[in-house]
Structures are given as C-alpha cells and as structure tokens.
Enzyme design. Sequence first.
Site, short mmCIF file in Angstrom:
data_model
loop_
_atom_site.label_atom_id
_atom_site.label_comp_id
_atom_site.label_asym_id
_atom_site.label_seq_id
_atom_site.Cartn_x
_atom_site.Cartn_y
_atom_site.Cartn_z
N ASP A 34 0.84 -1.20 0.00
CA ASP A 34 0.00 0.00 0.00
C ASP A 34 0.87 1.24 0.00
OD1 ASP A 34 -2.01 -1.75 0.13
OD2 ASP A 34 -2.78 -1.15 2.10
N TYR A 37 2.30 1.96 -3.34
CA TYR A 37 1.22 2.50 -4.16
C TYR A 37 0.99 3.98 -3.85
CZ TYR A 37 -3.48 2.99 -6.14
OH TYR A 37 -4.57 3.41 -6.85
N SER A 83 -35.01 -6.61 -17.95
CA SER A 83 -35.10 -7.27 -16.65
C SER A 83 -35.07 -8.77 -16.89
CB SER A 83 -36.35 -6.83 -15.92
OG SER A 83 -37.46 -7.16 -16.71
N GLU A 114 -24.38 -17.77 -13.19
CA GLU A 114 -23.68 -16.76 -12.40
C GLU A 114 -24.54 -16.33 -11.23
OE1 GLU A 114 -24.04 -13.03 -15.30
OE2 GLU A 114 -23.36 -14.84 -16.27
N LYS A 116 -26.70 -13.86 -8.83
CA LYS A 116 -27.53 -12.68 -9.05
C LYS A 116 -27.23 -11.70 -7.91
CE LYS A 116 -32.15 -11.15 -10.28
NZ LYS A 116 -32.24 -9.99 -9.42
N ASP A 118 -27.26 -8.71 -5.43
CA ASP A 118 -28.36 -7.92 -4.88
C ASP A 118 -27.87 -6.49 -4.66
OD1 ASP A 118 -30.81 -7.32 -3.96
OD2 ASP A 118 -30.63 -8.36 -2.05
N ARG A 137 -30.20 2.06 -13.94
CA ARG A 137 -31.07 1.41 -14.91
C ARG A 137 -32.29 2.28 -15.25
NH1 ARG A 137 -35.48 -2.00 -14.62
NH2 ARG A 137 -35.62 -3.47 -16.34
N GLU A 174 -23.41 -4.69 -11.85
CA GLU A 174 -24.11 -4.36 -10.62
C GLU A 174 -23.17 -3.71 -9.61
OE1 GLU A 174 -27.31 -5.49 -10.86
OE2 GLU A 174 -28.10 -5.68 -8.82
N TYR A 226 -21.57 -8.06 -15.67
CA TYR A 226 -22.20 -9.33 -16.03
C TYR A 226 -22.71 -9.37 -17.47
CZ TYR A 226 -26.39 -6.79 -14.43
OH TYR A 226 -27.37 -5.87 -14.24
N LYS A 291 -27.96 -18.02 -18.29
CA LYS A 291 -28.09 -17.39 -19.61
C LYS A 291 -27.69 -18.41 -20.66
CE LYS A 291 -26.85 -13.02 -17.47
NZ LYS A 291 -25.81 -12.04 -17.18
N LYS A 315 -34.42 -17.70 -8.07
CA LYS A 315 -34.27 -16.93 -6.84
C LYS A 315 -34.03 -17.79 -5.60
CE LYS A 315 -35.12 -12.88 -6.77
NZ LYS A 315 -36.13 -11.90 -7.16
N CYS A 408 -27.88 -10.91 38.93
CA CYS A 408 -28.06 -12.03 38.00
C CYS A 408 -29.50 -12.53 38.07
CB CYS A 408 -27.09 -13.15 38.39
SG CYS A 408 -27.37 -14.67 37.48
N CYS A 411 -29.27 -16.33 39.74
CA CYS A 411 -28.88 -16.62 41.13
C CYS A 411 -28.93 -15.41 42.05
CB CYS A 411 -27.49 -17.23 41.16
SG CYS A 411 -26.18 -16.06 40.80
N CYS A 426 -22.07 -12.24 35.84
CA CYS A 426 -22.56 -12.60 37.16
C CYS A 426 -21.35 -13.11 37.93
CB CYS A 426 -23.60 -13.71 37.01
SG CYS A 426 -23.81 -14.69 38.49
N CYS A 432 -23.75 -20.22 40.84
CA CYS A 432 -24.87 -19.77 40.00
C CYS A 432 -25.28 -20.96 39.15
CB CYS A 432 -24.44 -18.60 39.11
SG CYS A 432 -25.65 -18.17 37.85
S1 IVH Z 1 -28.50 -10.02 -16.62
C1 IVH Z 1 -30.59 -9.43 -20.14
N1 IVH Z 1 -26.99 -10.96 -14.69
O1 IVH Z 1 -31.06 -8.45 -11.93
C2 IVH Z 1 -30.51 -9.72 -18.75
N2 IVH Z 1 -28.66 -9.37 -14.16
O2 IVH Z 1 -33.90 -8.82 -12.62
C3 IVH Z 1 -30.26 -8.53 -17.94
N3 IVH Z 1 -28.72 -8.76 -11.79
O3 IVH Z 1 -31.61 -5.36 -13.42
C4 IVH Z 1 -29.72 -8.78 -16.61
N4 IVH Z 1 -27.04 -10.02 -11.16
O4 IVH Z 1 -29.68 -5.55 -11.82
C5 IVH Z 1 -28.01 -10.13 -15.02
N5 IVH Z 1 -25.55 -11.84 -13.09
C6 IVH Z 1 -26.56 -11.01 -13.42
C7 IVH Z 1 -27.21 -10.21 -12.48
C8 IVH Z 1 -28.28 -9.41 -12.88
C9 IVH Z 1 -27.94 -9.15 -10.77
C10 IVH Z 1 -29.85 -7.82 -11.69
C11 IVH Z 1 -29.78 -6.67 -12.62
C12 IVH Z 1 -31.09 -6.63 -13.36
C13 IVH Z 1 -31.94 -7.51 -12.52
C14 IVH Z 1 -32.95 -8.19 -13.38
#
Ligand code: IVH
Length: 669
Positions: A34, A37, A83, A114, A116, A118, A137, A174, A226, A291, A315, A408, A411, A426, A432
């Site tokens: 560090d 750097y 989505s 992959e 998902k 959050d 988005r 993300e 992603y 995918k 999910k 306590c 006891c 205690c 106790c």
């Molecule tokens: S692909 C064409 N890959 O999930 C597909 N989305 O419900 C577009 N998300 O708005 C999304 N991890 O924010 C994709 N590995 C991942 C993801 C991912 C999280 C979210 C993303 C999207 C939402 C869709």
Amino acid sequence: MQLEQARHRAEALRQLINKHNFQYYVLDDPSITDNEYDILMRELIDIETDFSDLITPDSPTQRVGVSPVSELKEVKHLAPMLSLGNAFNEDEMRAFNKRIKEKLSVNSLVFSGETKFDGLAVNILYENGLLVTAATRGDGSIGEDVTHNVRTISQVPLSLFGENIPHLIEVRGEVVMTHKGFTALNDRQRDKGEKVFANPRNAAAGSLRQLDSRVTAQRPLAFFAYGIGEYKGKTNLTSHTSILRQLKEWGLPVSSDTKRLNGIDACLSYYAEIGAVRSELAHDIDGVVFKVNEISQQRELGFVSRAPRWAIAYKFPPLEEITQLLDIEIQVGRTGALTPVARLSPVNVAGVTVTNATLHNIDEIKRKDIKIGDWVYVRRAGDVIPEIVAVIKEKRANVSDFNMPNVCPVCGSDVVRQEGEAVYRCIGGLSCSAQNIQAIIHFASRKAMNIDGLGDKLIIQLTESGLISTVADLYSLSKEQLVTLERMGEKSAENLMAALEKSKKTTLERFIYAMGIREVGEATARTLAMRYKSLELIEQATTGELETISDVGPVVAFNIYSFFQQKHNLEIIQRLLLAGIYWENNEDEINLIFSGMSFVLTGSLQVMTRDEAKQKLISLGAKVTGSVSKKTNYVVYGENAGSKYEKAIELGITTLNEESFIKMLEKEK
Ligand code: IVH
C-alpha cells in the site's frame, strides 16, 4: 521538471497505477505494498498540481470525487436495459429449459451460470476505451447519470486496457456493497449521528445516487460486470462466457463464481452449490442467473415484453424479514456472561421459523438503537444465530428502553462490568446454577468429553434433582439413581452409564477443553496439550511462560493461570482422575498430521464446502490462510480457481485438486 518530461512521467505513472489497481481490485492479487502504491499516487498528484493541463479524465487522481452536482441528469441507454424472468422452484426451471429447447429445436443447451447480485444495475459507456458515462437502470430506457459517483469506485477502470479495445461498448453490471463494508459504514454513520442503512443494497443505492461524489468516494462500493449492451468493436464475441472473459481482459471485474454449465441438471447443481456458500460470500446475492451461452441462440430466442427469453433468475428465499421485538431476556452463560436475547414475534426466514435473535451485548443494543416493541429487520445467514440488522424507526411506537440488570436473573448475585469490557458478568461462579449447568453441558459436549446421550435437558434434570452439582459427580452416578428420574427407563440408564464409562478414555486436549477455561477453545487446548504433553506441567505454568505460546496472549494466559490457582478446580480435576479418566500421552500428535503446515483453499469445492475443508485441516493441526506466499505448503483448488492458483504455480507450490486433497486426508487417517 520540464513540461515534456512531466508529460511522459505522468503517463507512465498513470499506466503503472492503473495496472496496480487492476491487480488489487480485480485480480485480488496485489504486487506492491500500500505504501509503494501511495508513493506513486503522490508523485502523480504532485505533477498534476504543477501542470494542471496534464490531467486526463482517466487519471487515477480523478476518482476521489468532484464538486456536487445539483441534480442527477437523465441518460438514455443506447441499448435498453432489460429485466429478468424469475423461477422459484425446480419445476419452473425445467419448464424454462423445455420451452427454449423446443423453440431452438435442440436436445440440450449450454448455459452460463452466475450469481444474481443484490445491488443496483448500472450501465457504463466506454468510448474508445475511455469511461464516458455511467447511469442507473431507471426505467430500462432512460436512467440517471451517476458518472461522477461510479468514477470513485476503484474497481471500475477509467480506461480499458489490452487488445482490441472496442470503438464503443456499454458494460452492464451491478454495484454492490460488501457485508464488511456495510457494517463499517453503518458504524461510522452511527458515530457521526447520521442515518444508518437497513441493508447493503439500500446503502449501495444511497451511495450511488449521491449528488456529492466526495461522499460516494468514502463508501465501500464494489462493482461486477455481467454483460454488455450496445457494442461496436472488432472482436467477434460469440458466447456469453467469452464476453465475460473479454471484459475481464479489458480490466473489468467479473465474478469468479461464474460457470459454464452443460444442461439443466448442471444448472440445478450449480444453484445448490451457490446456495450452500451463499452466506459465506462477501456480498448479498438473491439468486443465480442462467443465460443461454451461445449469442446466436440468444438472438434466435429474442425477448418477451422487457425480458430476454434466453435468461432466467432462479431466486433464493430472502434471508431478511421484518418482525416485532417483543422482549429482551437475559441468558447467563458458562463464564457468567449475561447475554441479552431478543424474543421476536415468530417469522419465517428462508424456510425457518425465527423466534429469537442474539443481541450480543448492551453496546450492540445501544449502537443499533434497539428498543423493546420496535419493528426490526431480522437476518439469518447460514447456520449462525439470527441477528437484528436494524430497527425500522419509521414504525416506532410505544417502545421501552432496555437496561442491563444489576443482579443475576438466575442466582441473584451481583453483576459487574470490567473496565473496557463489553460484557456484564454474574460473579456467582459455579454457585450460579446457570453457570454450573452450562459448565456441565460444555464438559459433556461432543468436542469435550463426548458423553453420548447426556444432553442439556438431562443435565438440568440431574442438577435440579440434586444428583449432581459438579462435573465430578457425573462419574459417581449409579444406574439405580438414574432410574429414579422422570422419563428415564432401565435401558436409557444403562446407555448413559456405558457412555460415561466410554468417555473416561480421552485425550489431554479434550480434557483441557472440557474444563471450560475462559477463552480456551479447542485450538488453544490443543496447543497446550502439544506443548506441555502433561496436565501437571500446564497446572504449574506461569503466565509469562504461557504467553510465549503462539496465539496465547496475556488475557488467555491469565485465564489459564488463574483457573489452576483455584483450589476448587484442582479438587474437581483430582476427583475426575480418581474416577478413572485417562489419556495416552502421544495420542494428540498422531492426530495432528498437518501440524505446522500452511494451506490455502481457492475456488469452489464440490464434495465438501471450503469451510468444512478448513475445519478439517485445522483439526489436523494445519494453518489455513487467505493468501499464497512462499510459506504456503499446499494450495487446494476447486472450480473457477483464479489468481491464487496461478500464484501457487508461479511460486512452485504443490497444488491439489479436490480429489487428491480428499485422498490425502483419507491416507493420513
Ligand atoms: S443479466 C438481459 N446478470 O437483476 C438480462 N442481471 O432482474 C439482464 N442482476 O436489473 C440482466 N445479477 O440488476 C443479469 N448476473 C446477473 C445479475 C443481474 C444481478 C440484476 C440486474 C437486473 C436484474 C434483473
């Protein structure tokens, strides 16, 4: 310095710093300290201060945040941000697979699996390799301009590097906040008297939508790419996995949990695999995404409404729910520590009914500003005890403060809090009953004396009926006494007598652990046994001597020393030995075949989890560390192992795949 000379040096420094950023943030494998750097960064800042014309938009100095904007402008995405359709069970996954196989008229499909993330989706536009805009988005077509904030995320390259940089590319990914970053941020917010966030996602969202990027720069945000949107470039990207590989080569962070999967069954196993390690990940995920891997097949499948037909999110159940805190009760532990426990209105969290949560100590209650009657977010992560993440202040009504008791609750002895300690204790000691019972439960537990069938309930029954008052009394119990207990038949009494008899043959480390000395866990007990090889020698050890043992600090040394100073404890030990408890001297060493060896685990293992492997290794005396160095003896690698594996090869360290690792464990048994 002359302008030309400065220009060259600045350019060289930028390249160097960007390369180190990539190694640090994307590959997780830094090659300089560090401090080194910081020195490079300092030099660049100095040059840019003297020659401000030399500042380029992709200079690493330009991340730290700029003056606030008055509002977030709108940005139109070049390609819409879609989505994802959801699946919540296996049937829905199989239906998805069947549907697309039929549409494509194929027998089987290759998917990319992959996690998902959050967090929040962002779209980052690079033109000729330079980061131009970054947007949320929004409604999928138009998002908010968060360029100033995304630029502060160290993981996001301000310029792409490597071969075949496209003329234009929208990188989709993300923004998330790690659990560690989230906890640290909330602690800081609380200290400053500012708003605390309910969960990492909210914290990430709040940070990303800041008007003042200097605030965002202080927030521990991370980014994972992603996918891509609009793309104008030379390289022909024909599969999703090749897109991810290419993004990584251009310097973008891509999750290492991504996997190419052959057919639906592989997808279902992947879902289970990720589900099992979900709670160990650095950041929250709420499912996995599958995918169709071939881009030509993706094109053929197209879209329905705003979601692609070629992808689906499978999910996970949410790990966090909202419920009401009904009361706070006190539990007294083996060492007399008073632990506040939250009684909750029952709530189902990811398939398990949660009725209580740990509150750790009074400081934690104050820090989180928890009051009886509050509505709270409870979170269950893996096997750990559920926890209250945060209070929903907006819902607060008719609440009352919680205070630690002065005496306590079990006891009636005084409760004290030592200088600098977070816990109240205690002082009743073994008089106790709560502490006594807990001490006996610990003594009988699997990793201690392993007395089969002697569970919590039976121990409570035995103490309450007056048959035992210390652990030493266990070995004077008779079958006739046992059958006098309620719900205790002849057979059970016989079994317990046999289990007691069997437990007499033990090991020194188990015996030390069973004593329940404060802060002496299995590992310390093992170290003590290895070092002294005899109980008498441990009993006589001074604090100074104990402190020379690795992992034994002054506090633990003092705890061990004081334990053996107490006459009462020595008497109990004496009675236990007279009752026939014994161990063979060398047994400990035989079990510790990996003593002194250092292991690194990387990638995802299939047969056991990384945590199981780690526990196993530790139990055999090995040290398990997080990074590979010359001192590492073995690197055990699973699927998708990355930089640690490469480093091992580079340093010539023995690498083991999971199969050979398991063989090695079996051979050594
Ligand atoms: S692909 C064409 N890959 O999930 C597909 N989305 O419900 C577009 N998300 O708005 C999304 N991890 O924010 C994709 N590995 C991942 C993801 C991912 C999280 C979210 C993303 C999207 C939402 C869709």
